[in-house]
Design a protein around this motif. Sequence first.
Motif, mmCIF file in Angstrom:
data_model
loop_
_atom_site.group_PDB
_atom_site.id
_atom_site.type_symbol
_atom_site.label_atom_id
_atom_site.label_comp_id
_atom_site.label_asym_id
_atom_site.label_seq_id
_atom_site.Cartn_x
_atom_site.Cartn_y
_atom_site.Cartn_z
ATOM 1 N N THR A 144 72.866 19.707 56.839
ATOM 2 C CA THR A 144 71.470 18.818 57.222
ATOM 3 C C THR A 144 71.312 17.276 57.609
ATOM 4 N N VAL A 145 70.813 17.180 58.419
ATOM 5 C CA VAL A 145 71.247 15.399 58.961
ATOM 6 C C VAL A 145 69.615 15.089 59.776
ATOM 7 N N GLU A 146 69.251 14.103 59.153
ATOM 8 C CA GLU A 146 67.822 13.774 59.380
ATOM 9 C C GLU A 146 68.131 12.994 61.081
ATOM 10 N N SER A 147 67.401 12.945 62.110
ATOM 11 C CA SER A 147 67.014 12.310 63.356
ATOM 12 C C SER A 147 66.499 11.867 63.669
ATOM 13 N N VAL A 183 68.840 18.168 61.600
ATOM 14 C CA VAL A 183 69.106 19.181 62.245
ATOM 15 C C VAL A 183 70.298 19.876 61.191
ATOM 16 N N VAL A 184 70.598 21.104 61.459
ATOM 17 C CA VAL A 184 71.221 21.951 60.582
ATOM 18 C C VAL A 184 72.702 22.073 61.529
ATOM 19 N N ILE A 195 83.104 12.804 58.671
ATOM 20 C CA ILE A 195 82.541 12.852 59.692
ATOM 21 C C ILE A 195 80.783 12.277 59.356
ATOM 22 N N GLU A 196 80.329 12.872 57.603
ATOM 23 C CA GLU A 196 79.549 11.901 57.480
ATOM 24 C C GLU A 196 79.993 10.527 57.511
ATOM 25 N N TYR A 204 71.795 8.326 61.070
ATOM 26 C CA TYR A 204 71.131 9.278 60.446
ATOM 27 C C TYR A 204 71.607 9.616 58.741
ATOM 28 N N ARG A 205 70.592 10.360 58.789
ATOM 29 C CA ARG A 205 70.929 10.323 57.458
ATOM 30 C C ARG A 205 70.946 11.296 56.894
ATOM 31 N N ILE A 206 72.084 11.781 55.547
ATOM 32 C CA ILE A 206 72.277 12.707 55.879
ATOM 33 C C ILE A 206 71.418 13.966 54.446
#
Length: 215
Positions: A144-147, A183-184, A195-196, A204-206
């Motif tokens: 899950t990424v914050e975008s 974004v999942v 990747i992270e 982006y924030r994980i």
Amino acid sequence: MYVKNRMTVNPYTIAYDAPINDAVEIFRDNNLKRLPVTDNEKVIGILTQGDIQKVSPTKATSLSIFEINYLLSKVTVKDAMSKNPITISPDSLLEEAAVIMRKNRIGTLPVVENNKIIGIITESDIFDAFIDLLGFKENGSRITVESKDVPGALADMADIFKSFDANITHIVAYHGDNGKSDVVIRTNTLNTNEIEKRLLEHGYRIEHVLKNDKK
């Protein structure tokens, strides 16, 4: 995804003039909660277990079991059913079915084509579709990424996964009110450390990482 992709075809139905005892047997033998009621092949009602209870004697009755069965044999399905049920077309979107169920607080929609019932779709079918769309049961990683909600963000993230030869199998975006989205992304790759790291480098924030390896 369409209703026809998730519906149960050739569902159990019951005729409007059938004795209520017939419905009781169908419910019991097939572990059902609801039955479409038909006049020939046209849906004219829905019968639930709760509907049957409303026309059945209470547990406090002094009647014998034989008397109860006799009385129930005189009650027909049409005496207990809910009339004029909401139906849906097999070519309707699954989202449409979900909205109709939610709006009307119902858990089942008969699926009708050319005035004939061809299936039934329930809230459980929609739950299962939701799980499959997210790929929750599949092996791999769920990141899950914050975008920011900006053009090209999804393409940028996809390029990052591609650069590591990681296949994106499912993707869902939950839009917030702060100009950002969660974004999942589900990938079939279990080792996502690099990747992270690259996602973080791109700003982006994980928010969460879940691994699923059933082997």
